[in-house]
Design a protein around this motif. Sequence first.
Motif, PDB file in Angstrom:
ATOM      1  N   ALA A 168       0.886  -1.023  -0.154  1.00  0.00           N
ATOM      2  CA  ALA A 168       0.277   0.120   0.404  1.00  0.00           C
ATOM      3  C   ALA A 168       0.941   1.600   0.504  1.00  0.00           C
ATOM      4  N   GLN A 169       1.996   1.640   0.521  1.00  0.00           N
ATOM      5  CA  GLN A 169       2.350   2.511   0.921  1.00  0.00           C
ATOM      6  C   GLN A 169       3.631   2.558   0.061  1.00  0.00           C
ATOM      7  N   GLY A 170       3.826   1.636  -1.228  1.00  0.00           N
ATOM      8  CA  GLY A 170       4.558   1.326  -2.344  1.00  0.00           C
ATOM      9  C   GLY A 170       3.559   1.969  -3.191  1.00  0.00           C
ATOM     10  N   ALA A 171       2.814   1.671  -3.495  1.00  0.00           N
ATOM     11  CA  ALA A 171       1.581   2.368  -4.337  1.00  0.00           C
ATOM     12  C   ALA A 171       1.467   3.699  -4.091  1.00  0.00           C
ATOM     13  N   ALA A 172       0.858   4.158  -2.759  1.00  0.00           N
ATOM     14  CA  ALA A 172       0.556   5.331  -2.745  1.00  0.00           C
ATOM     15  C   ALA A 172       2.199   6.533  -2.831  1.00  0.00           C
ATOM     16  N   ASP A 173       3.108   5.729  -3.002  1.00  0.00           N
ATOM     17  CA  ASP A 173       4.094   6.638  -3.217  1.00  0.00           C
ATOM     18  C   ASP A 173       4.849   6.839  -4.863  1.00  0.00           C
ATOM     19  N   ALA A 174       4.162   5.663  -5.881  1.00  0.00           N
ATOM     20  CA  ALA A 174       3.736   5.817  -6.223  1.00  0.00           C
ATOM     21  C   ALA A 174       3.344   6.584  -7.027  1.00  0.00           C
ATOM     22  N   ALA A 175       1.462   6.143  -6.621  1.00  0.00           N
ATOM     23  CA  ALA A 175       0.796   7.805  -7.210  1.00  0.00           C
ATOM     24  C   ALA A 175       0.707   8.726  -6.955  1.00  0.00           C
ATOM     25  N   ALA A 176       1.402   9.141  -5.457  1.00  0.00           N
ATOM     26  CA  ALA A 176       1.884  10.631  -5.412  1.00  0.00           C
ATOM     27  C   ALA A 176       3.384  10.959  -6.464  1.00  0.00           C
ATOM     28  N   LEU A 177       3.971  10.284  -6.540  1.00  0.00           N
ATOM     29  CA  LEU A 177       5.163  11.120  -8.051  1.00  0.00           C
ATOM     30  C   LEU A 177       4.427  10.945  -9.341  1.00  0.00           C
ATOM     31  N   ALA A 178       3.089   9.919 -10.222  1.00  0.00           N
ATOM     32  CA  ALA A 178       3.070   9.852 -10.985  1.00  0.00           C
ATOM     33  C   ALA A 178       1.828  11.177 -10.527  1.00  0.00           C
ATOM     34  N   ALA A 179       0.893  11.691 -10.233  1.00  0.00           N
ATOM     35  CA  ALA A 179       0.583  13.039  -9.963  1.00  0.00           C
ATOM     36  C   ALA A 179       1.352  14.131 -10.084  1.00  0.00           C
ATOM     37  N   ALA A 180       2.536  14.450  -9.350  1.00  0.00           N
ATOM     38  CA  ALA A 180       3.245  15.395  -9.434  1.00  0.00           C
ATOM     39  C   ALA A 180       3.970  15.529 -11.203  1.00  0.00           C
ATOM     40  N   GLN A 181       4.245  14.799 -10.864  1.00  0.00           N
ATOM     41  CA  GLN A 181       4.850  14.533 -12.429  1.00  0.00           C
ATOM     42  C   GLN A 181       4.000  14.498 -13.910  1.00  0.00           C
ATOM     43  N   GLN A 182       2.788  14.080 -14.029  1.00  0.00           N
ATOM     44  CA  GLN A 182       1.478  14.343 -15.025  1.00  0.00           C
ATOM     45  C   GLN A 182       1.192  16.495 -14.395  1.00  0.00           C
ATOM     46  N   SER A 183       1.170  16.815 -13.748  1.00  0.00           N
ATOM     47  CA  SER A 183       1.150  18.556 -12.997  1.00  0.00           C
ATOM     48  C   SER A 183       2.084  18.876 -14.231  1.00  0.00           C
ATOM     49  N   ARG A 184       3.634  18.599 -14.021  1.00  0.00           N
ATOM     50  CA  ARG A 184       4.329  19.609 -14.029  1.00  0.00           C
ATOM     51  C   ARG A 184       4.659  19.349 -15.517  1.00  0.00           C
ATOM     52  N   ALA A 185       3.930  18.034 -15.813  1.00  0.00           N
ATOM     53  CA  ALA A 185       4.184  17.932 -17.713  1.00  0.00           C
ATOM     54  C   ALA A 185       2.693  19.001 -18.109  1.00  0.00           C
ATOM     55  N   GLN A 186       1.963  19.371 -17.335  1.00  0.00           N
ATOM     56  CA  GLN A 186       0.786  20.112 -18.012  1.00  0.00           C
ATOM     57  C   GLN A 186       1.165  21.414 -17.101  1.00  0.00           C
ATOM     58  N   PHE A 187       2.703  21.884 -17.193  1.00  0.00           N
ATOM     59  CA  PHE A 187       2.768  23.056 -16.584  1.00  0.00           C
ATOM     60  C   PHE A 187       3.042  24.029 -18.202  1.00  0.00           C
ATOM     61  N   GLN A 188       2.955  23.462 -18.850  1.00  0.00           N
ATOM     62  CA  GLN A 188       3.865  24.198 -20.275  1.00  0.00           C
ATOM     63  C   GLN A 188       3.358  25.253 -21.131  1.00  0.00           C
ATOM     64  N   GLY A 189       1.819  24.999 -21.377  1.00  0.00           N
ATOM     65  CA  GLY A 189       0.931  26.288 -21.450  1.00  0.00           C
ATOM     66  C   GLY A 189       0.686  27.959 -21.272  1.00  0.00           C
ATOM     67  N   PRO A 190       0.793  27.439 -19.771  1.00  0.00           N
ATOM     68  CA  PRO A 190       0.683  28.687 -18.651  1.00  0.00           C
ATOM     69  C   PRO A 190       2.341  28.875 -18.433  1.00  0.00           C
ATOM     70  N   PHE A 191       2.963  28.299 -18.147  1.00  0.00           N
ATOM     71  CA  PHE A 191       4.077  28.496 -18.223  1.00  0.00           C
ATOM     72  C   PHE A 191       4.819  29.578 -19.290  1.00  0.00           C
ATOM     73  N   LEU A 192       4.922  29.509 -20.193  1.00  0.00           N
ATOM     74  CA  LEU A 192       5.133  29.978 -21.675  1.00  0.00           C
ATOM     75  C   LEU A 192       4.594  30.978 -21.591  1.00  0.00           C
ATOM     76  N   ALA A 193       2.994  31.874 -21.323  1.00  0.00           N
ATOM     77  CA  ALA A 193       2.322  32.290 -20.837  1.00  0.00           C
ATOM     78  C   ALA A 193       3.160  33.511 -20.819  1.00  0.00           C
ATOM     79  N   SER A 194       3.258  32.716 -19.566  1.00  0.00           N
ATOM     80  CA  SER A 194       3.627  34.103 -18.366  1.00  0.00           C
ATOM     81  C   SER A 194       5.044  34.630 -18.847  1.00  0.00           C
ATOM     82  N   LEU A 195       5.761  34.345 -19.553  1.00  0.00           N
ATOM     83  CA  LEU A 195       7.011  34.692 -19.656  1.00  0.00           C
ATOM     84  C   LEU A 195       6.853  36.275 -20.389  1.00  0.00           C
TER      85      LEU A 195
END
Length: 203
Positions: free
Chosen positions: A43-70
């Motif tokens: 269960a702890q391994g699943a939680a670790d993997a899920a949290a990392l996946a959520a953070a990585q997916q969020s980072r991947a979705q920053f592109q548009g807003p990030f470039l628009a901010s520059l």
Amino acid sequence: MTAKLRGEAGQAFPIYVVMVAGLLFLAFAFFTVGKAAALRNGAQGAADAAALAAAQQSRAQFQGPFLASLPERMLDMFLQGHAVTGCPAAYAFAAENEAEVEYCHPPSTGSERDEISVGVKTLKPVGASVVPGMKRTFANGHATAVIEWRCPTWRSVDLNDDSIEDVYYFSCRGGEMLTIRTGEPLDWPRVSKILFDVHLVDS
């Protein structure tokens, strides 16, 4: 004499039965405890993997807003208010690890890092055993991942003197340097890993 030995053997037999039954009970109890511990680790391994996946997916979705901010010099505002939206990835990774997401909290905003916390429960219980209550006992895991800004020092240059920044220079941790030209295509998967670090923290 023979009758006496048989009598003693007959009296000892119930004791042996009780001892063997006790040993078997302990063996099954230890097995159950071990199975429960393994389930908690899963269960702890699943939680670790899920949290990392959520953070990585969020980072991947920053592109548009990030470039628009520059171009509008809004980078500071972006860093303080960008949204982490990676919970769908958390659900997918939890399912792959035979668990289900109980919660996935969007982060509180901050200037240099955002957190996303995930809690999971195993799909399978410990199961029937000699230990009461284990048949419907599930294991839980909790993990928190952060998306952390890695480039605290940066500057921009207006090449055309039109009040629009054309080039951004970032100095990142570990001595990495990054140049972003606002009018050119950006390899975001590579660039995002330079700008933002993703890792687990104690929750």
